[in-house]
Scaffold this active site. Structure first.
Site, PDB file in Angstrom:
ATOM      1  N   ALA A  23       0.886  -1.087   0.037  1.00 56.01           N
ATOM      2  CA  ALA A  23      -0.076   0.137   0.205  1.00 56.01           C
ATOM      3  C   ALA A  23       1.191   1.090   0.118  1.00 56.01           C
ATOM      4  O   ALA A  23       2.011   0.861   0.284  1.00 56.01           O
ATOM      5  CB  ALA A  23      -0.876   0.366   1.142  1.00 56.01           C
ATOM      6  N   ASP A 138       3.091  -9.771  13.172  1.00 56.28           N
ATOM      7  CA  ASP A 138       3.683  -9.502  11.831  1.00 56.28           C
ATOM      8  C   ASP A 138       4.813  -8.149  12.654  1.00 56.28           C
ATOM      9  O   ASP A 138       4.796  -7.013  12.816  1.00 56.28           O
ATOM     10  CB  ASP A 138       3.157  -8.833  10.667  1.00 56.28           C
TER      11      ASP A 138
END
Length: 435
Positions: A23, A138
């Site tokens: 993104a 993550d």
């Protein structure tokens, strides 16, 4: 991205803040509430893939469900960004500051005390997420920011999943591994069920890097790095930072235990251990002849943040002592030079770089490591006065049984290797094959 039309009819974009593989993040003004926000927009080349759109939407839902000062706030989401006004977007609070990855990369890590204080803030945020039923999956320096006001913020819940206390969290697909190699827990790498303790392992990797300016495991390829997470014991941080107290080593090595049951039970338990390590660090007096633990050379946002952070409470109850993994083997650097003995394509491929000592150094025959696990190969080499060198990955010419990792080596079995030197190994390309 076009700026002429407000995203969603409300957010007027006026600049690019950053971008990643998935993104772009833009600065924008919320025309309705007259405030600056950050608008994250899925890349056009990924928007046609339903899996990426779902992952992007999951980030919005996961973060929006969490209300904690240490987690970036999500205000809105929708579809209607980009030139075709069809890209999904997420509207988040606008943060000014630096990520931990930027600080480490630029040689401005916050020092041991600052690292522990930042870790405590991350664990507070994770404890909230875990209580709310979300595991991040993550955690890494690039996903944690220290703002100009000294607030530690956990970001990017793009691969977060709901936490099922009974069954753990499964990956997106069978055998699919999502995450970043340097911070990936062993159970993630194996494609197994994942729970909150996976985030604690990743936090241990992050803390290790803040303390030493290097991750606990790093190889030439991401896949080889994953293999190290599966097979190698990490060196204690004090090996690279003389003067660190034993409590800091114990904290990090417990978080980095291969088996989840040998780690801290939850984020609160690990935070309590951070408090004990911080108190021991503050009381420690470097032994004669040892260097004091390094601190940041110049003031940074992170340094200002940790210097202003409150001291962790001394009354936090201590968790039951968790067994620490065996320290990693000590790699011996050659006294004179590293000698490149040769580069040869094995039956399974591979390259050897061995160490040699000056003078008439003794040689030993290379043992046959084919068909052994990495742990077995390492023990065999140590018994012969050698150690594991480069680990190459790829297809193996000869099939190996599940869990039998080594399919090739250089030098070949029986070849002379200088005592104390290295033997390079070839392993299959599929880490899930290793038990």
């Amino acid at each position: 991205m076009e700026h002429a039309q407000a995203v969603g009819g409300r957010y007027l974009v006026d600049g690019l803040l950053g971008h990643g593989g998935m993104a772009e993040v833009h600065r924008a003004r919320d025309l309705r509430l007259d405030r600056v926000v950050a608008v994250k927009v899925l890349r056009p080349e990924l928007a046609a893939d339903p899996a990426y759109r779902e992952r992007f939407g999951r980030e919005a839902r996961s973060a929006a469900a969490l209300n904690h000062p240490g987690i970036v706030a999500v205000f809105d989401s929708g579809e209607g960004a980009g030139p075709g006004a069809d890209l999904p977007y997420i509207v988040m609070e606008h943060l000014r500051g630096e990520t931990l990855a930027e600080l480490v990369r630029d040689g401005r890590a916050p020092g041991p005390e600052g690292a522990l204080l930042i870790c405590a803030e991350i664990l507070d945020a994770l404890a909230h997420a875990h209580r709310s039923g979300t595991v991040h999956r993550d955690i890494k320096p690039a996903n944690v920011m220290v703002t100009d006001r000294g607030v530690v913020k956990v970001m990017d819940f793009g691969i977060a999943r709901p936490l099922d206390p009974a069954a753990g969290v499964t990956l997106t697909g069978t055998g699919m591994v999502l995450g970043t190699a340097e911070y990936l827990s062993p159970e993630q790498a194996r494609g197994r069920q994942v729970d909150a303790r996976s985030d604690l392992y990743s936090t241990g990797c992050l803390l290790y890097e803040l303390l030493t300016s290097r991750p606990p495991f790093r190889a030439e390829t991401p896949l080889a790095t994953v293999w190290l997470h599966l097979e190698e014991a990490p060196a204690p941080p004090s090996r690279y930072v003389p003067g660190l107290p034993a409590a800091v080593d114990a904290l990090v090595l417990t978080a980095l235990a291969k088996e989840p049951d040998r780690r801290f039970a939850d984020a609160a338990s690990m935070r309590a251990a951070v408090g004990r390590a911080l108190r021991e660090l503050r009381q420690a007096v470097p032994a004669p002849g040892t260097a004091a633990a390094p601190t940041a050379a110049t003031p940074t946002a992170a340094a200002r943040a940790v210097s202003a952070a409150p001291t962790l409470a001394a009354a936090v109850p201590a968790p039951s002592p968790a067994p620490s993994p065996t320290p990693a083997r000590r790699r011996r650097m050659p006294r004179v030079a590293l000698v490149l003995l040769g580069c040869a394509v094995l039956a399974g491929g591979g390259v050897a770089i061995a160490s040699a000592r000056g003078g008439a150094a003794a040689t030993v025959p290379a043992p046959d490591l084919r068909g052994k696990t990495l742990a077995e190969a390492r023990r065999t080499l140590q018994g012969a006065g050698l150690h594991v060198g480069r680990i190459a990955t790829g297809d193996c010419a000869v099939p190996v049984a599940a869990g039998r990792a080594v399919c090739g080596q250089q030098p070949v079995p029986g070849a002379g290797v200088t005592r104390g030197g290295a033997v390079a190994l070839r392993i299959p390309a599929d880490p899930a094959a290793v038990r």
